[in-house]
Scaffold this motif. Structure first.
Motif, PDB file in Angstrom:
ATOM      1  N   ASP A 227      29.661  41.620 -29.071  1.00  0.00           N
ATOM      2  CA  ASP A 227      28.993  41.418 -30.361  1.00  0.00           C
ATOM      3  C   ASP A 227      29.873  41.867 -31.516  1.00  0.00           C
ATOM      4  N   VAL A 228      30.589  42.957 -31.335  1.00  0.00           N
ATOM      5  CA  VAL A 228      31.464  43.488 -32.391  1.00  0.00           C
ATOM      6  C   VAL A 228      32.534  42.474 -32.790  1.00  0.00           C
ATOM      7  N   VAL A 229      33.018  41.706 -31.822  1.00  0.00           N
ATOM      8  CA  VAL A 229      34.069  40.713 -32.100  1.00  0.00           C
ATOM      9  C   VAL A 229      33.504  39.293 -32.186  1.00  0.00           C
ATOM     10  N   ASN A 230      32.186  39.203 -32.417  1.00  0.00           N
ATOM     11  CA  ASN A 230      31.502  37.912 -32.597  1.00  0.00           C
ATOM     12  C   ASN A 230      31.662  36.961 -31.413  1.00  0.00           C
ATOM     13  N   GLN A 231      31.651  37.510 -30.201  1.00  0.00           N
ATOM     14  CA  GLN A 231      31.768  36.672 -29.012  1.00  0.00           C
ATOM     15  C   GLN A 231      30.523  36.703 -28.124  1.00  0.00           C
ATOM     16  N   LEU A 232      29.515  37.490 -28.507  1.00  0.00           N
ATOM     17  CA  LEU A 232      28.308  37.574 -27.693  1.00  0.00           C
ATOM     18  C   LEU A 232      27.543  36.255 -27.702  1.00  0.00           C
ATOM     19  N   GLU A 233      27.330  35.674 -28.870  1.00  0.00           N
ATOM     20  CA  GLU A 233      26.594  34.401 -28.935  1.00  0.00           C
ATOM     21  C   GLU A 233      27.340  33.276 -28.221  1.00  0.00           C
ATOM     22  N   PRO A 234      28.665  33.130 -28.404  1.00  0.00           N
ATOM     23  CA  PRO A 234      29.364  32.099 -27.626  1.00  0.00           C
ATOM     24  C   PRO A 234      29.250  32.326 -26.110  1.00  0.00           C
ATOM     25  N   ALA A 235      29.277  33.578 -25.684  1.00  0.00           N
ATOM     26  CA  ALA A 235      29.125  33.874 -24.250  1.00  0.00           C
ATOM     27  C   ALA A 235      27.735  33.475 -23.774  1.00  0.00           C
ATOM     28  N   LYS A 236      26.718  33.794 -24.559  1.00  0.00           N
ATOM     29  CA  LYS A 236      25.345  33.403 -24.210  1.00  0.00           C
ATOM     30  C   LYS A 236      25.192  31.885 -24.199  1.00  0.00           C
ATOM     31  N   ASP A 237      25.809  31.216 -25.151  1.00  0.00           N
ATOM     32  CA  ASP A 237      25.762  29.749 -25.194  1.00  0.00           C
ATOM     33  C   ASP A 237      26.409  29.147 -23.945  1.00  0.00           C
ATOM     34  N   SER A 238      27.542  29.706 -23.532  1.00  0.00           N
ATOM     35  CA  SER A 238      28.214  29.222 -22.319  1.00  0.00           C
ATOM     36  C   SER A 238      27.342  29.448 -21.094  1.00  0.00           C
ATOM     37  N   LEU A 239      26.701  30.598 -21.023  1.00  0.00           N
ATOM     38  CA  LEU A 239      25.822  30.891 -19.900  1.00  0.00           C
ATOM     39  C   LEU A 239      24.636  29.921 -19.869  1.00  0.00           C
ATOM     40  N   LYS A 240      24.059  29.650 -21.020  1.00  0.00           N
ATOM     41  CA  LYS A 240      22.935  28.712 -21.081  1.00  0.00           C
ATOM     42  C   LYS A 240      23.375  27.309 -20.677  1.00  0.00           C
TER      43      LYS A 240
END
Length: 107
Positions: A60-73
């Motif tokens: 989340d600190v490096v703005n990669q949490l949402e892209p990771a969640k999107d990839s998982l979905k």
């Protein structure tokens, strides 16, 4: 592709599953061979899930949490669609045009 950040990469496999009246357009290729294998993809989803659980705050600190969640979905949407009914699971998908000897396997 939703929110594509790679300008040279376009859509592919939009008709995957259409022969079986399924939407298997999501998911990820195993390599550069235009084939989707369910078991390696499930492993990828497991490892990505674990990484999100363990390191989500750092992502989340490096703005990669949402892209990771999107990839998982993207992966889980595919896996859910690949299991359309009891005792039916599509474990390998590819375009017969792109790969010369590939079939839908049904368990």
């Amino acid at each position: 592709m939703v929110d594509n950040k790679i300008s040279w990469r376009g859509d592919s496999a939009l008709r995957d599953g259409s022969q079986a009246k399924l939407d298997l357009s999501k998911g990820m290729y195993d390599a550069g061979d235009h084939m989707k294998f369910g078991f390696p993809m499930a492993f990828t989803a497991t490892v990505l899930s674990w990484a999100i659980l363990e390191y989500g705050d750092q992502m989340d600190v490096v703005n990669q949490l949402e892209p990771a969640k999107d990839s998982l979905k993207w992966i889980t949407d595919y896996l859910i669609n690949a299991h359309p009914e009891a005792n039916v699971l599509y474990i390998q998908v590819c375009s017969y045009i792109m790969a010369s000897k590939c079939f839908y396997f049904k368990l």
